[in-house]
Motif scaffolding. Structure first.
Motif, PDB file in Angstrom:
ATOM      1  N   LEU A   1      73.313 -22.117  56.153  1.00 19.77           N
ATOM      2  CA  LEU A   1      72.938 -23.404  56.733  1.00 19.77           C
ATOM      3  C   LEU A   1      71.562 -23.884  56.289  1.00 19.77           C
ATOM      4  N   GLU A   2      70.675 -22.943  55.961  1.00 17.19           N
ATOM      5  CA  GLU A   2      69.329 -23.285  55.495  1.00 17.19           C
ATOM      6  C   GLU A   2      69.034 -22.563  54.184  1.00 17.19           C
ATOM      7  N   PRO A   3      69.833 -22.813  53.160  1.00 20.49           N
ATOM      8  CA  PRO A   3      69.668 -22.073  51.900  1.00 20.49           C
ATOM      9  C   PRO A   3      68.367 -22.420  51.192  1.00 20.49           C
ATOM     10  N   ASP A   4      67.894 -21.484  50.410  1.00 21.10           N
ATOM     11  CA  ASP A   4      66.690 -21.676  49.609  1.00 21.10           C
ATOM     12  C   ASP A   4      67.087 -22.395  48.331  1.00 21.10           C
ATOM     13  N   VAL A   5      66.834 -23.697  48.291  1.00 21.64           N
ATOM     14  CA  VAL A   5      67.171 -24.518  47.126  1.00 21.64           C
ATOM     15  C   VAL A   5      65.946 -25.326  46.723  1.00 21.64           C
ATOM     16  N   THR A   6      66.033 -25.967  45.585  1.00 22.80           N
ATOM     17  CA  THR A   6      64.883 -26.724  45.107  1.00 22.80           C
ATOM     18  C   THR A   6      65.289 -28.090  44.550  1.00 22.80           C
ATOM     19  N   ASP A   7      64.370 -29.040  44.674  1.00 29.73           N
ATOM     20  CA  ASP A   7      64.510 -30.329  44.011  1.00 29.73           C
ATOM     21  C   ASP A   7      63.473 -30.457  42.890  1.00 29.73           C
ATOM     22  N   THR A   8      62.749 -29.370  42.651  1.00 31.79           N
ATOM     23  CA  THR A   8      61.729 -29.360  41.611  1.00 31.79           C
ATOM     24  C   THR A   8      62.301 -28.737  40.346  1.00 31.79           C
ATOM     25  N   TYR A   9      62.837 -29.569  39.495  1.00 33.25           N
ATOM     26  CA  TYR A   9      63.406 -29.112  38.235  1.00 33.25           C
ATOM     27  C   TYR A   9      63.470 -30.297  37.278  1.00 33.25           C
ATOM     28  N   LYS A  10      63.606 -29.992  36.019  1.00 29.30           N
ATOM     29  CA  LYS A  10      63.766 -31.019  34.996  1.00 29.30           C
ATOM     30  C   LYS A  10      65.056 -30.751  34.243  1.00 29.30           C
ATOM     31  N   LEU A  11      65.922 -31.727  34.232  1.00 28.93           N
ATOM     32  CA  LEU A  11      67.170 -31.592  33.484  1.00 28.93           C
ATOM     33  C   LEU A  11      66.908 -32.042  32.045  1.00 28.93           C
ATOM     34  N   VAL A  12      66.430 -31.082  31.257  1.00 30.08           N
ATOM     35  CA  VAL A  12      66.059 -31.377  29.879  1.00 30.08           C
ATOM     36  C   VAL A  12      67.297 -31.320  28.992  1.00 30.08           C
ATOM     37  N   VAL A  13      67.627 -32.451  28.390  1.00 28.06           N
ATOM     38  CA  VAL A  13      68.791 -32.532  27.497  1.00 28.06           C
ATOM     39  C   VAL A  13      68.301 -32.629  26.056  1.00 28.06           C
ATOM     40  N   GLU A  14      68.435 -31.544  25.330  1.00 30.04           N
ATOM     41  CA  GLU A  14      68.050 -31.517  23.923  1.00 30.04           C
ATOM     42  C   GLU A  14      69.210 -32.051  23.068  1.00 30.04           C
ATOM     43  N   PRO A  15      68.923 -32.538  21.884  1.00 32.74           N
ATOM     44  CA  PRO A  15      70.008 -32.922  20.965  1.00 32.74           C
ATOM     45  C   PRO A  15      70.840 -31.695  20.590  1.00 32.74           C
ATOM     46  N   PHE A  16      72.112 -31.909  20.364  1.00 34.07           N
ATOM     47  CA  PHE A  16      72.972 -30.817  19.901  1.00 34.07           C
ATOM     48  C   PHE A  16      72.480 -30.390  18.520  1.00 34.07           C
ATOM     49  N   ASP A  17      72.040 -29.146  18.398  1.00 34.50           N
ATOM     50  CA  ASP A  17      71.408 -28.657  17.173  1.00 34.50           C
ATOM     51  C   ASP A  17      72.409 -27.805  16.389  1.00 34.50           C
ATOM     52  N   THR A  18      73.179 -28.449  15.539  1.00 33.13           N
ATOM     53  CA  THR A  18      74.209 -27.730  14.785  1.00 33.13           C
ATOM     54  C   THR A  18      73.602 -26.647  13.898  1.00 33.13           C
ATOM     55  N   ASP A  19      72.560 -26.986  13.153  1.00 34.05           N
ATOM     56  CA  ASP A  19      71.948 -26.003  12.261  1.00 34.05           C
ATOM     57  C   ASP A  19      71.356 -24.829  13.042  1.00 34.05           C
ATOM     58  N   GLY A  20      70.672 -25.143  14.130  1.00 32.37           N
ATOM     59  CA  GLY A  20      70.084 -24.082  14.948  1.00 32.37           C
ATOM     60  C   GLY A  20      71.143 -23.212  15.583  1.00 32.37           C
ATOM     61  N   LEU A  21      72.252 -23.832  15.989  1.00 25.98           N
ATOM     62  CA  LEU A  21      73.335 -23.089  16.616  1.00 25.98           C
ATOM     63  C   LEU A  21      73.988 -22.139  15.619  1.00 25.98           C
ATOM     64  N   VAL A  22      74.217 -22.625  14.414  1.00 32.65           N
ATOM     65  CA  VAL A  22      74.799 -21.775  13.371  1.00 32.65           C
ATOM     66  C   VAL A  22      73.851 -20.623  13.040  1.00 32.65           C
ATOM     67  N   GLU A  23      72.565 -20.916  12.968  1.00 33.75           N
ATOM     68  CA  GLU A  23      71.574 -19.872  12.701  1.00 33.75           C
ATOM     69  C   GLU A  23      71.605 -18.799  13.796  1.00 33.75           C
ATOM     70  N   PHE A  24      71.645 -19.233  15.046  1.00 36.81           N
ATOM     71  CA  PHE A  24      71.637 -18.292  16.172  1.00 36.81           C
ATOM     72  C   PHE A  24      72.919 -17.464  16.207  1.00 36.81           C
ATOM     73  N   LEU A  25      74.052 -18.137  16.111  1.00 33.66           N
ATOM     74  CA  LEU A  25      75.327 -17.442  16.245  1.00 33.66           C
ATOM     75  C   LEU A  25      75.660 -16.584  15.031  1.00 33.66           C
ATOM     76  N   CYS A  26      75.435 -17.132  13.855  1.00 30.62           N
ATOM     77  CA  CYS A  26      75.929 -16.472  12.644  1.00 30.62           C
ATOM     78  C   CYS A  26      74.889 -15.569  11.980  1.00 30.62           C
ATOM     79  N   LYS A  27      73.658 -16.009  11.915  1.00 38.05           N
ATOM     80  CA  LYS A  27      72.625 -15.187  11.286  1.00 38.05           C
ATOM     81  C   LYS A  27      72.095 -14.120  12.242  1.00 38.05           C
TER      82      LYS A  27
END
Length: 346
Positions: free
Chosen positions: A286-312
């Motif tokens: 009934l009184e959960p510990d939650v927050t309204d202090t956050y930033k919903l940061v939306v980065e561009p979809f990084d295809t090159d970075g994703l391939v580097e992370f997953l494959c390399k």
């Protein structure tokens, strides 16, 4: 694990098509999916997918493919990570750790005996979450342009808060605890898979949608009474009273209205579940510990970075990764006639 009320709420279940979620935003209980991927994405003998350093990558594979599925269906996910667990949850977490340790030992024994099926079965129950796995998820989400929030406590509580504040449309979790935390709308089985394999049998998977108001009306109780019902049968924060299952607990709430009134009529039950515990667990929901202090940061979809992370870095098959990304981008372009970046930014 969450409160076990499937048999009580199943009559209110809706099975909408995935298209009904187009352009909807969802708050996902990250750890719920994380444990699922670590448990289910395995090699035949039960070991997890790994990179060349011996670090697990099953979770990365699971989230990559699930995120692709969400994005190509134009669903906007926000992941919510658990924060510090409540002291009331320590007993539950300790018991889970014991079960997992025992499962790992049984899996190793089965493997030595040549029991491949047994080794896999026990390995799936022996998942241990490591810190690097959580960091892997955050890197992956950022590269895929998907925001995440770190909850101060329970991820499900924060997801429910986001729904009720209108930040997102629905909470996503396999656990019904979201209802005890007050989430107005809950999705289960949000997956690209159509069949679930359990103990050698195949079970069809359908997207499930639940509405808290409909659930409470169907049961004839209030949310506060639903919480008391959960406390009676057991939650992650307390053991229930032995012998009281969901149907009996519902009957008690319908007849007595609260645990206090139930104890007035059946005082012997109080020795199994003291009122101070009841009050403490009620407060969690009934009184959960939650927050309204956050930033919903939306980065561009990084295809090159994703391939580097997953494959390399993680040694995924580059051709398969690029093919899957390209297929998603073609689907989005065909369906919406705008770029992936503009979709994520709206």
């Amino acid at each position: 694990m969450g409160v076990k009320i499937t048999e009580l709420v199943s009559a209110t279940r809706k099975t909408p098509p995935i298209a009904s979620l187009m352009n909807k935003s969802i708050a996902i209980d990250t750890f719920n999916w994380l444990y699922s991927f670590l448990s289910s994405i395995r090699l035949s003998e039960g070991s997890m997918l790994q990179d060349d350093q011996g670090l697990a990558t099953s979770h990365i594979s699971g989230f990559f493919l699930r995120n692709i599925y969400l994005l190509e269906n134009r669903i906007k996910p926000i992941y919510v990570f658990d924060g510090k667990p409540s002291d009331l949850k320590k007993t539950t977490l300790a018991k889970r750790a014991e079960v997992r340790d025992a499962a790992v030992k049984k899996s190793e024994d089965a493997k030595e005996e040549g029991d491949i099926e047994g080794a896999r079965k026990f390995a799936e129950a022996g998942v241990h979450l490591e810190k690097y796995m959580i960091e892997d998820c955050k890197v992956l989400f950022k590269l895929m342009g998907i925001p995440y929030i770190e909850a101060p406590a329970e991820g499900e509580a924060q997801a429910a808060h986001l729904v009720n504040k209108g930040v997102v449309d629905k909470a996503v979790s396999q656990d019904y605890d979201c209802f005890l935390f007050g989430a107005r709308s809950l999705l289960r089985n949000l997956t690209q898979q159509k069949v679930r394999h359990i103990r050698g049998k195949n079970y069809p998977i359908e997207l499930e949608s639940y509405d808290l108001e409909t659930v409470l009306k169907h049961l004839g109780i209030t949310r506060e009474q639903l919480i008391d019902l959960g406390i009676l049968i057991g939650t992650d924060f307390n053991p229930g009273i032995k012998g009281i299952g969901p149907k009996t607990a519902l009957k008690y709430m319908q007849e007595h209205g609260s645990i206090e009134n139930l104890y007035d009529k059946k005082p012997d039950l109080a020795s199994h579940l003291p009122m101070d515990v009841v009050q403490s667990v009620r407060k969690v929901f009934l009184e959960p510990d939650v927050t309204d202090t956050y930033k919903l940061v939306v980065e561009p979809f990084d295809t090159d970075g994703l391939v580097e992370f997953l494959c390399k870095s993680k040694k995924f098959d580059e051709k398969r990764v690029k093919t899957r990304i390209a297929a998603m981008q073609r689907e989005l372009k065909k369906a919406a006639q705008h770029s992936l970046d503009s979709f994520l930014a709206t």
